[in-house]
Design an enzyme around this catalytic site. Sequence first.
Site, short mmCIF file in Angstrom:
data_model
loop_
_atom_site.label_atom_id
_atom_site.label_comp_id
_atom_site.label_asym_id
_atom_site.label_seq_id
_atom_site.Cartn_x
_atom_site.Cartn_y
_atom_site.Cartn_z
N CYS A 32 0.86 -1.18 0.00
CA CYS A 32 0.00 0.00 0.00
C CYS A 32 0.90 1.23 0.00
CB CYS A 32 -0.91 0.01 1.23
SG CYS A 32 0.00 0.13 2.79
N HIS A 61 5.27 -4.90 8.83
CA HIS A 61 5.22 -6.28 9.31
C HIS A 61 5.42 -7.27 8.16
CE1 HIS A 61 2.95 -5.12 13.24
NE2 HIS A 61 4.26 -5.08 13.36
N HIS A 144 -1.23 -5.11 19.12
CA HIS A 144 -0.72 -4.55 17.87
C HIS A 144 -0.08 -3.18 18.14
CE1 HIS A 144 -0.61 -3.06 13.71
NE2 HIS A 144 -0.70 -4.34 13.35
N GLU A 146 0.13 -0.54 16.38
CA GLU A 146 -0.69 0.61 16.02
C GLU A 146 -1.64 0.98 17.15
OE1 GLU A 146 -4.44 1.73 13.20
OE2 GLU A 146 -2.97 0.35 12.32
N THR A 184 -6.57 0.64 11.81
CA THR A 184 -6.74 0.81 10.36
C THR A 184 -6.75 -0.50 9.59
OG1 THR A 184 -4.35 1.04 9.97
CG2 THR A 184 -5.61 3.07 10.43
N CYS A 214 -8.18 1.57 6.56
CA CYS A 214 -7.52 2.20 5.43
C CYS A 214 -8.02 1.65 4.11
CB CYS A 214 -5.99 2.07 5.56
SG CYS A 214 -5.29 0.59 4.84
N SER A 242 1.37 -9.71 10.49
CA SER A 242 0.70 -8.69 9.68
C SER A 242 -0.80 -8.79 9.89
CB SER A 242 1.03 -8.89 8.20
OG SER A 242 0.17 -8.13 7.38
N SER A 243 -1.37 -7.77 10.55
CA SER A 243 -2.80 -7.79 10.86
C SER A 243 -3.64 -7.86 9.60
CB SER A 243 -3.18 -6.54 11.66
OG SER A 243 -4.57 -6.49 11.89
#
Length: 337
Positions: A32, A61, A144, A146, A184, A214, A242-243
């Site tokens: 992204c 990640h 996480h 974030e 996100t 996002c 990686s979420s």
Amino acid sequence: MTTTTLDHAAVTDGSTTTATKRVLLLKPRGFCAGVVRAIDIVQIALDTFGAPIYVRKEIVHNSYVVNDLAKKGAIFVNELDEVPEGARVIYSAHGVSPAVRQAAKDRNLKVVDATCPLVTKVHVEAIKFAKQGYSLVLVGHRDHEEVEGTQGEAPDVTQVVSSVEEVEALVVPDPDKVAYLTQTTLSLDEAKYMIDALKKKFPNIVGPHAQDICYATENRQTAVKNVAHGADIVLVVGSRNSSNSNRLVEVSKNLGTNSYLIDKAEDIQPEWLNGVGTVAVTAGASAPEVLVQDVVGYLQSKGYGSVDEVEVMPENVRFGLPPGLVPSINPAPAAVQ
């Protein structure tokens, strides 16, 4: 490889068989804009200032990306006390709390902030709601990075919820003064269930003007939703931490199509392909395209000769570099008059 749109993709409903085993390569997939920006920041810092460059946590990640940057001179640390005083450090794309920013000041570190602008947006919202006297509910996963960073903007008034059950158990000082934000990289469906539960519990709850999930997370999930029904399995290229990659696996499984998260082609188990005619392949937002192509190559070696790229929607988002980094890039020499 051919490129097609979803309307023209040879997607079956499972009632017919095809003569050729095939791959449906989803688009959009992979990097992204926030990930591209974060990786560029580390690379530019290495090129401009030279190694070593310290990076707090994984810049994104993905183990391939982290290992590649480490070979070039990036040193990844868990906390700032591992960074020599006065050195240069980069914050990861997932963002940091004010406490981390203060720690950097205390150690006189030269900071370059690679936080994704969409994560920064959530931080700004958290500060705004807290200043207005709201209790904050942050929908996301506690462990996480974030979520840790966002919660740190207003830790005394922020509670994190990860399930509808946790929403129902919430207690706040004033039920009429509650605001919500989301991580996100959540599943759209997962977020919807919890937001609906929050609105039921707190009818006067307020949220961001635009959703926090996002664009890239949404687009990749939408692509899986559109194609999963026409595949026997879905392979998601991405790392375990990686979420958004994990959410892609969940989206597929929730639609009844088995899915596997793989870091690289070598992770594919041969038994997964037994009796499988169509494999859909996608990648999380921090997985590089080279790994996707390795997976496609592996599948072709196993007889999946037809590869169709299925574009569900266009994606053309770009983010600029942080102001603090741009002046450090050496300008081209002036032309001789």
